[in-house]
Write a protein that holds these residues in place. Sequence first.
Motif, PDB file in Angstrom:
ATOM      1  N   UNK A 108       4.711   0.399  -5.350  1.00  0.00           N
ATOM      2  CA  UNK A 108       3.768  -0.714  -5.288  1.00  0.00           C
ATOM      3  C   UNK A 108       2.485  -0.265  -5.981  1.00  0.00           C
ATOM      4  N   UNK A 109       1.916  -1.124  -6.833  1.00  0.00           N
ATOM      5  CA  UNK A 109       0.656  -0.834  -7.504  1.00  0.00           C
ATOM      6  C   UNK A 109      -0.337  -1.930  -7.182  1.00  0.00           C
ATOM      7  N   UNK A 110      -1.511  -1.540  -6.676  1.00  0.00           N
ATOM      8  CA  UNK A 110      -2.545  -2.513  -6.334  1.00  0.00           C
ATOM      9  C   UNK A 110      -3.355  -2.868  -7.574  1.00  0.00           C
ATOM     10  N   UNK A 111      -3.244  -4.097  -8.033  1.00  0.00           N
ATOM     11  CA  UNK A 111      -4.002  -4.599  -9.181  1.00  0.00           C
ATOM     12  C   UNK A 111      -5.171  -5.470  -8.740  1.00  0.00           C
ATOM     13  N   UNK A 112      -5.331  -5.663  -7.425  1.00  0.00           N
ATOM     14  CA  UNK A 112      -6.457  -6.447  -6.900  1.00  0.00           C
ATOM     15  C   UNK A 112      -7.724  -5.592  -6.860  1.00  0.00           C
ATOM     16  N   UNK A 113      -8.860  -6.271  -6.719  1.00  0.00           N
ATOM     17  CA  UNK A 113     -10.145  -5.586  -6.632  1.00  0.00           C
ATOM     18  C   UNK A 113     -10.477  -5.126  -5.219  1.00  0.00           C
ATOM     19  N   UNK A 114      -9.602  -5.431  -4.266  1.00  0.00           N
ATOM     20  CA  UNK A 114      -9.835  -5.030  -2.878  1.00  0.00           C
ATOM     21  C   UNK A 114      -8.635  -4.226  -2.376  1.00  0.00           C
ATOM     22  N   UNK A 115      -8.823  -3.442  -1.310  1.00  0.00           N
ATOM     23  CA  UNK A 115      -7.724  -2.603  -0.812  1.00  0.00           C
ATOM     24  C   UNK A 115      -6.578  -3.422  -0.201  1.00  0.00           C
ATOM     25  N   UNK A 116      -5.388  -2.842  -0.282  1.00  0.00           N
ATOM     26  CA  UNK A 116      -4.195  -3.374   0.362  1.00  0.00           C
ATOM     27  C   UNK A 116      -3.423  -2.192   0.938  1.00  0.00           C
ATOM     28  N   UNK A 117      -2.540  -2.466   1.878  1.00  0.00           N
ATOM     29  CA  UNK A 117      -1.712  -1.422   2.466  1.00  0.00           C
ATOM     30  C   UNK A 117      -0.319  -1.961   2.745  1.00  0.00           C
ATOM     31  N   UNK A 118       0.680  -1.126   2.595  1.00  0.00           N
ATOM     32  CA  UNK A 118       2.075  -1.525   2.777  1.00  0.00           C
ATOM     33  C   UNK A 118       2.579  -1.017   4.125  1.00  0.00           C
ATOM     34  N   UNK A 119       3.180  -1.914   4.910  1.00  0.00           N
ATOM     35  CA  UNK A 119       3.813  -1.544   6.178  1.00  0.00           C
ATOM     36  C   UNK A 119       5.095  -2.339   6.324  1.00  0.00           C
ATOM     37  N   UNK A 120       6.110  -1.698   6.885  1.00  0.00           N
ATOM     38  CA  UNK A 120       7.405  -2.354   7.093  1.00  0.00           C
ATOM     39  C   UNK A 120       7.471  -2.964   8.478  1.00  0.00           C
ATOM     40  N   UNK A 121       8.054  -4.140   8.556  1.00  0.00           N
ATOM     41  CA  UNK A 121       8.315  -4.756   9.852  1.00  0.00           C
ATOM     42  C   UNK A 121       9.198  -3.809  10.656  1.00  0.00           C
ATOM     43  N   UNK A 122       8.818  -3.558  11.904  1.00  0.00           N
ATOM     44  CA  UNK A 122       9.592  -2.661  12.753  1.00  0.00           C
ATOM     45  C   UNK A 122       9.508  -1.203  12.330  1.00  0.00           C
ATOM     46  N   UNK A 123       8.514  -0.860  11.528  1.00  0.00           N
ATOM     47  CA  UNK A 123       8.341   0.519  11.042  1.00  0.00           C
ATOM     48  C   UNK A 123       9.606   1.057  10.362  1.00  0.00           C
ATOM     49  N   UNK A 124      10.277   0.204   9.594  1.00  0.00           N
ATOM     50  CA  UNK A 124      11.532   0.583   8.939  1.00  0.00           C
ATOM     51  C   UNK A 124      11.339   1.641   7.856  1.00  0.00           C
ATOM     52  N   UNK A 125      10.141   1.763   7.317  1.00  0.00           N
ATOM     53  CA  UNK A 125       9.823   2.849   6.393  1.00  0.00           C
ATOM     54  C   UNK A 125       8.366   3.232   6.576  1.00  0.00           C
ATOM     55  N   UNK A 126       8.006   4.388   6.038  1.00  0.00           N
ATOM     56  CA  UNK A 126       6.668   4.950   6.225  1.00  0.00           C
ATOM     57  C   UNK A 126       5.584   4.046   5.650  1.00  0.00           C
ATOM     58  N   UNK A 127       4.538   3.856   6.423  1.00  0.00           N
ATOM     59  CA  UNK A 127       3.389   3.041   6.042  1.00  0.00           C
ATOM     60  C   UNK A 127       2.535   3.776   5.000  1.00  0.00           C
ATOM     61  N   UNK A 128       1.958   3.024   4.073  1.00  0.00           N
ATOM     62  CA  UNK A 128       1.084   3.616   3.059  1.00  0.00           C
ATOM     63  C   UNK A 128      -0.317   3.816   3.619  1.00  0.00           C
ATOM     64  N   UNK A 129      -1.098   4.595   2.912  1.00  0.00           N
ATOM     65  CA  UNK A 129      -2.530   4.613   3.137  1.00  0.00           C
ATOM     66  C   UNK A 129      -3.090   3.350   2.499  1.00  0.00           C
ATOM     67  N   UNK A 130      -4.334   2.993   2.820  1.00  0.00           N
ATOM     68  CA  UNK A 130      -4.973   1.866   2.136  1.00  0.00           C
ATOM     69  C   UNK A 130      -5.086   2.230   0.652  1.00  0.00           C
ATOM     70  N   UNK A 131      -4.744   1.267  -0.200  1.00  0.00           N
ATOM     71  CA  UNK A 131      -4.736   1.513  -1.644  1.00  0.00           C
ATOM     72  C   UNK A 131      -5.860   0.739  -2.313  1.00  0.00           C
ATOM     73  N   UNK A 132      -6.721   1.455  -3.033  1.00  0.00           N
ATOM     74  CA  UNK A 132      -7.755   0.809  -3.831  1.00  0.00           C
ATOM     75  C   UNK A 132      -7.139   0.327  -5.143  1.00  0.00           C
ATOM     76  N   UNK A 133      -7.946  -0.290  -5.989  1.00  0.00           N
ATOM     77  CA  UNK A 133      -7.480  -0.789  -7.279  1.00  0.00           C
ATOM     78  C   UNK A 133      -6.806   0.329  -8.070  1.00  0.00           C
ATOM     79  N   UNK A 134      -5.610   0.017  -8.587  1.00  0.00           N
ATOM     80  CA  UNK A 134      -4.775   0.910  -9.400  1.00  0.00           C
ATOM     81  C   UNK A 134      -4.133   2.053  -8.614  1.00  0.00           C
ATOM     82  N   UNK A 135      -4.329   2.111  -7.302  1.00  0.00           N
ATOM     83  CA  UNK A 135      -3.606   3.086  -6.492  1.00  0.00           C
ATOM     84  C   UNK A 135      -2.159   2.637  -6.339  1.00  0.00           C
ATOM     85  N   UNK A 136      -1.280   3.607  -6.083  1.00  0.00           N
ATOM     86  CA  UNK A 136       0.135   3.307  -5.906  1.00  0.00           C
ATOM     87  C   UNK A 136       0.652   3.906  -4.605  1.00  0.00           C
ATOM     88  N   UNK A 137       1.754   3.343  -4.147  1.00  0.00           N
ATOM     89  CA  UNK A 137       2.502   3.870  -3.010  1.00  0.00           C
ATOM     90  C   UNK A 137       3.974   3.775  -3.371  1.00  0.00           C
TER      91      UNK A 137
END
Length: 122
Positions: free
Chosen positions: A57-86
């Motif tokens: 996942x690559x954050x192209x927005x100007x604000x942070x985003x974070x990836x989490x799976x429903x039911x913790x099915x996979x490891x949660x990301x850290x908050x991602x700033x612009x152009x950060x990846x997970x």
Amino acid sequence: MMRSAIAAAVLGAVVGSGLAGGVLVARAQTAAAAVSIDNFTFTPQALTVKAGTTVTWTNKDDIPHGIAATGNAFKRSNAMDTDDTYSFMFTTPGTYQYFCYIHPHMTGTIVVEAATGSNATQ
């Protein structure tokens, strides 16, 4: 002497073929897929991959985003700033629902199929 040379040549061909096959298998397991985060949307919103695929996942927005799976099915990301990846490698077939834990209205789906064959069983 001639028999030994022939046996060595055959053994070398068998071992070489086995090593080459191992390299092909290793390459097949390094598949990659991408999801872009832009304008509070995951694109593509639904993605189908084979087991062994790493999704990034690559954050192209100007604000942070974070990836989490429903039911913790996979490891949660850290908050991602612009152009950060997970990235996460999906190894088990199934359907994975995920969302942005900062903006829970943002959702997506990863469908992981068996590495061989067309559909996974759940």
